[in-house]
Design a protein around this motif. Structure first.
Motif, PDB file in Angstrom:
ATOM      1  N   TYR A  31     -10.996   8.328 -11.148  1.00 40.87           N
ATOM      2  CA  TYR A  31      -9.627   8.421 -10.644  1.00 40.87           C
ATOM      3  C   TYR A  31      -9.352   9.779  -9.994  1.00 40.87           C
ATOM      4  N   ARG A  32     -10.367  10.619  -9.961  1.00 45.24           N
ATOM      5  CA  ARG A  32     -10.209  11.921  -9.311  1.00 45.24           C
ATOM      6  C   ARG A  32     -10.853  11.960  -7.930  1.00 45.24           C
ATOM      7  N   VAL A  33     -11.474  10.860  -7.542  1.00 45.03           N
ATOM      8  CA  VAL A  33     -12.113  10.809  -6.224  1.00 45.03           C
ATOM      9  C   VAL A  33     -11.046  10.961  -5.143  1.00 45.03           C
ATOM     10  N   ARG A  34     -11.350  11.738  -4.128  1.00 47.94           N
ATOM     11  CA  ARG A  34     -10.454  11.902  -2.986  1.00 47.94           C
ATOM     12  C   ARG A  34     -11.198  11.522  -1.709  1.00 47.94           C
ATOM     13  N   TYR A  35     -10.448  11.001  -0.751  1.00 44.79           N
ATOM     14  CA  TYR A  35     -11.031  10.716   0.571  1.00 44.79           C
ATOM     15  C   TYR A  35      -9.909  10.907   1.583  1.00 44.79           C
ATOM     16  N   GLU A  36      -9.806  12.142   2.072  1.00 39.14           N
ATOM     17  CA  GLU A  36      -8.666  12.524   2.896  1.00 39.14           C
ATOM     18  C   GLU A  36      -9.021  12.448   4.374  1.00 39.14           C
ATOM     19  N   ALA A  37      -9.379  11.235   4.810  1.00 35.08           N
ATOM     20  CA  ALA A  37      -9.696  11.031   6.225  1.00 35.08           C
ATOM     21  C   ALA A  37      -8.427  11.125   7.062  1.00 35.08           C
ATOM     22  N   PRO A  38      -8.555  11.535   8.317  1.00 31.05           N
ATOM     23  CA  PRO A  38      -7.366  11.556   9.187  1.00 31.05           C
ATOM     24  C   PRO A  38      -6.801  10.152   9.366  1.00 31.05           C
ATOM     25  N   GLY A  39      -5.504  10.091   9.604  1.00 33.02           N
ATOM     26  CA  GLY A  39      -4.888   8.824   9.953  1.00 33.02           C
ATOM     27  C   GLY A  39      -5.232   8.411  11.372  1.00 33.02           C
ATOM     28  N   ALA A  40      -4.871   7.193  11.727  1.00 33.99           N
ATOM     29  CA  ALA A  40      -5.219   6.660  13.044  1.00 33.99           C
ATOM     30  C   ALA A  40      -4.009   5.960  13.660  1.00 33.99           C
ATOM     31  N   PRO A  41      -2.961   6.723  14.006  1.00 37.38           N
ATOM     32  CA  PRO A  41      -1.754   6.079  14.560  1.00 37.38           C
ATOM     33  C   PRO A  41      -2.017   5.382  15.888  1.00 37.38           C
ATOM     34  N   ILE A  66     -10.818  -3.905   6.679  1.00 33.04           N
ATOM     35  CA  ILE A  66     -10.164  -5.091   6.124  1.00 33.04           C
ATOM     36  C   ILE A  66     -10.812  -5.325   4.767  1.00 33.04           C
ATOM     37  N   SER A  67     -10.072  -5.108   3.698  1.00 34.73           N
ATOM     38  CA  SER A  67     -10.632  -5.107   2.349  1.00 34.73           C
ATOM     39  C   SER A  67     -10.205  -6.344   1.567  1.00 34.73           C
ATOM     40  N   ALA A  68     -11.116  -6.805   0.705  1.00 34.70           N
ATOM     41  CA  ALA A  68     -10.797  -7.911  -0.201  1.00 34.70           C
ATOM     42  C   ALA A  68      -9.629  -7.595  -1.112  1.00 34.70           C
ATOM     43  N   HIS A  69      -9.290  -6.323  -1.244  1.00 36.33           N
ATOM     44  CA  HIS A  69      -8.295  -5.918  -2.236  1.00 36.33           C
ATOM     45  C   HIS A  69      -6.895  -5.722  -1.663  1.00 36.33           C
ATOM     46  N   TRP A  70      -6.703  -6.172  -0.435  1.00 37.52           N
ATOM     47  CA  TRP A  70      -5.337  -6.118   0.104  1.00 37.52           C
ATOM     48  C   TRP A  70      -5.033  -7.409   0.838  1.00 37.52           C
ATOM     49  N   GLU A  71      -4.265  -8.266   0.177  1.00 33.08           N
ATOM     50  CA  GLU A  71      -3.740  -9.478   0.782  1.00 33.08           C
ATOM     51  C   GLU A  71      -2.242  -9.291   0.977  1.00 33.08           C
ATOM     52  N   GLU A  72      -1.784  -9.477   2.178  1.00 36.17           N
ATOM     53  CA  GLU A  72      -0.363  -9.283   2.486  1.00 36.17           C
ATOM     54  C   GLU A  72      -0.044 -10.099   3.727  1.00 36.17           C
ATOM     55  N   ALA A  73       0.995 -10.906   3.636  1.00 38.24           N
ATOM     56  CA  ALA A  73       1.447 -11.685   4.783  1.00 38.24           C
ATOM     57  C   ALA A  73       2.933 -11.420   5.002  1.00 38.24           C
ATOM     58  N   PRO A  74       3.329 -11.229   6.288  1.00 36.84           N
ATOM     59  CA  PRO A  74       2.451 -11.176   7.463  1.00 36.84           C
ATOM     60  C   PRO A  74       1.509  -9.973   7.411  1.00 36.84           C
ATOM     61  N   LEU A  75       0.539  -9.999   8.302  1.00 39.56           N
ATOM     62  CA  LEU A  75      -0.454  -8.931   8.331  1.00 39.56           C
ATOM     63  C   LEU A  75       0.222  -7.571   8.334  1.00 39.56           C
ATOM     64  N   ALA A  76      -0.291  -6.674   7.502  1.00 42.33           N
ATOM     65  CA  ALA A  76       0.324  -5.362   7.330  1.00 42.33           C
ATOM     66  C   ALA A  76      -0.634  -4.267   7.763  1.00 42.33           C
ATOM     67  N   ILE A  77      -0.071  -3.235   8.342  1.00 45.07           N
ATOM     68  CA  ILE A  77      -0.804  -2.029   8.719  1.00 45.07           C
ATOM     69  C   ILE A  77      -0.477  -0.950   7.697  1.00 45.07           C
ATOM     70  N   GLY A  78      -1.515  -0.348   7.142  1.00 43.79           N
ATOM     71  CA  GLY A  78      -1.327   0.680   6.130  1.00 43.79           C
ATOM     72  C   GLY A  78      -1.002   2.035   6.720  1.00 43.79           C
ATOM     73  N   ALA A  79      -1.189   3.054   5.918  1.00 42.36           N
ATOM     74  CA  ALA A  79      -0.804   4.418   6.287  1.00 42.36           C
ATOM     75  C   ALA A  79      -1.512   4.876   7.554  1.00 42.36           C
ATOM     76  N   THR A  80      -0.786   5.571   8.398  1.00 44.29           N
ATOM     77  CA  THR A  80      -1.371   6.167   9.602  1.00 44.29           C
ATOM     78  C   THR A  80      -1.452   7.684   9.484  1.00 44.29           C
ATOM     79  N   ARG A  81      -1.342   8.170   8.273  1.00 50.29           N
ATOM     80  CA  ARG A  81      -1.553   9.587   7.951  1.00 50.29           C
ATOM     81  C   ARG A  81      -2.280   9.625   6.617  1.00 50.29           C
ATOM     82  N   SER A  82      -2.744  10.758   6.221  1.00 45.76           N
ATOM     83  CA  SER A  82      -3.468  10.878   4.963  1.00 45.76           C
ATOM     84  C   SER A  82      -2.490  10.794   3.794  1.00 45.76           C
ATOM     85  N   VAL A  83      -2.656   9.771   2.970  1.00 43.83           N
ATOM     86  CA  VAL A  83      -1.815   9.580   1.780  1.00 43.83           C
ATOM     87  C   VAL A  83      -2.746   9.342   0.590  1.00 43.83           C
ATOM     88  N   PRO A  84      -2.237   9.385  -0.642  1.00 42.10           N
ATOM     89  CA  PRO A  84      -3.114   9.181  -1.804  1.00 42.10           C
ATOM     90  C   PRO A  84      -3.810   7.826  -1.785  1.00 42.10           C
TER      91      PRO A  84
END
Length: 251
Positions: free
Chosen positions: A70-80, A39-57
């Motif tokens: 801007y070249r940093v990558r973090y390709e963690a698995p999604g968590a559906p 839960i990050s300070a940089h994402w406010e969205e109502a109603p509560l939103a669930i982000g990507a459940t797969r690896s996206v940019p």
């Protein structure tokens, strides 16, 4: 699993001589999570939103930095599966939950995770803050608490003080030090009411947080741990460019 509130830093955190090692040591002391919920300070969205459940940019939600950030990558698995659990715990007839499947991790998520779990081999899911009301966020955390028994690491990512005017100062501004000390004492004494009403009750509260989104994730982490702030301990403290980087482990 414990729950965490961490001060996440800006992209140049990676170049700091101390802080990345502190984050790495912290993660090494934790049980290995089955998944991470951010839960990050940089994402406010109502109603509560669930982000990507797969690896996206990633979301590079900052401007004016050198190109290498801007070249940093973090390709963690999604968590559906974790997303399904979040929907089950949070969605009620009066509380909708939405999906934004192409929304990647913002820097409040990936900047600390690059240091804490550099292999990017733990599934990660980010959800939005649907409000900045501390009491409502405490309740969101309480409803997410059962995930801890499934090995999910719940991470509230903010900054213990966050007024970018500090970047223009040499040393630590008085308001940042005062708020940090007040927060440390309020957590240690278990003063939930003071923390929930921090804008009025903390010294320099409105200076330390002209807008409250960077303190708000604390309440999700605290609620998920059972709501007792005295169960927390500061794992990281001190200051970064005048801002308090206090980070807390609950439970």
């Amino acid at each position: 699993m414990p729950t965490l509130y961490l001060s996440h830093g800006a992209p140049p955190l990676a170049d700091d001589p101390v802080w990345p090692g502190e984050l790495a040591a912290w993660s090494a002391s934790l049980p290995r999570p089955t998944a991470i919920l951010v839960i990050s300070a940089h994402w406010e969205e109502a109603p509560l939103a669930i982000g990507a459940t797969r690896s996206v940019p990633l979301v590079y939600d900052f401007r004016g930095f050198p190109e290498r950030y801007y070249r940093v990558r973090y390709e963690a698995p999604g968590a559906p599966g974790l997303a399904d659990s979040v929907r089950r715990l949070l969605r009620t007839p009066g509380t909708p939950v939405q999906d934004i499947p192409d929304r990647g991790l913002d820097h409040g998520g990936y900047v600390p995770l690059v240091e804490m779990f550099p292999r990017a081999d733990v599934p990660v899911l980010q959800i939005s803050m649907p409000t900045l009301d501390p009491r409502r966020l405490l309740e969101v955390g309480r409803r997410l608490s059962p995930l801890r028994d499934e090995g999910v690491l719940i991470v509230g990512s903010g900054f213990f003080t966050h007024n970018l005017a500090a970047l223009r100062h040499r040393g630590v501004p008085g308001w940042s030090a005062e708020f940090d000390d007040w927060g440390r004492r309020s957590l240690a004494s278990g003063d939930v009411d003071a923390l929930l009403d921090f804008e009025r009750k903390a010294p320099a509260g409105r200076l330390a947080h002209p807008r409250t989104e960077h303190f708000a994730p604390l309440f999700v982490a605290m609620g998920a741990s059972g709501g007792d702030p005295s169960s927390g301990r500061s794992v990281i403290d001190g200051f970064w460019r005048g801002l308090a980087k206090r980070s807390i482990q609950f439970g």
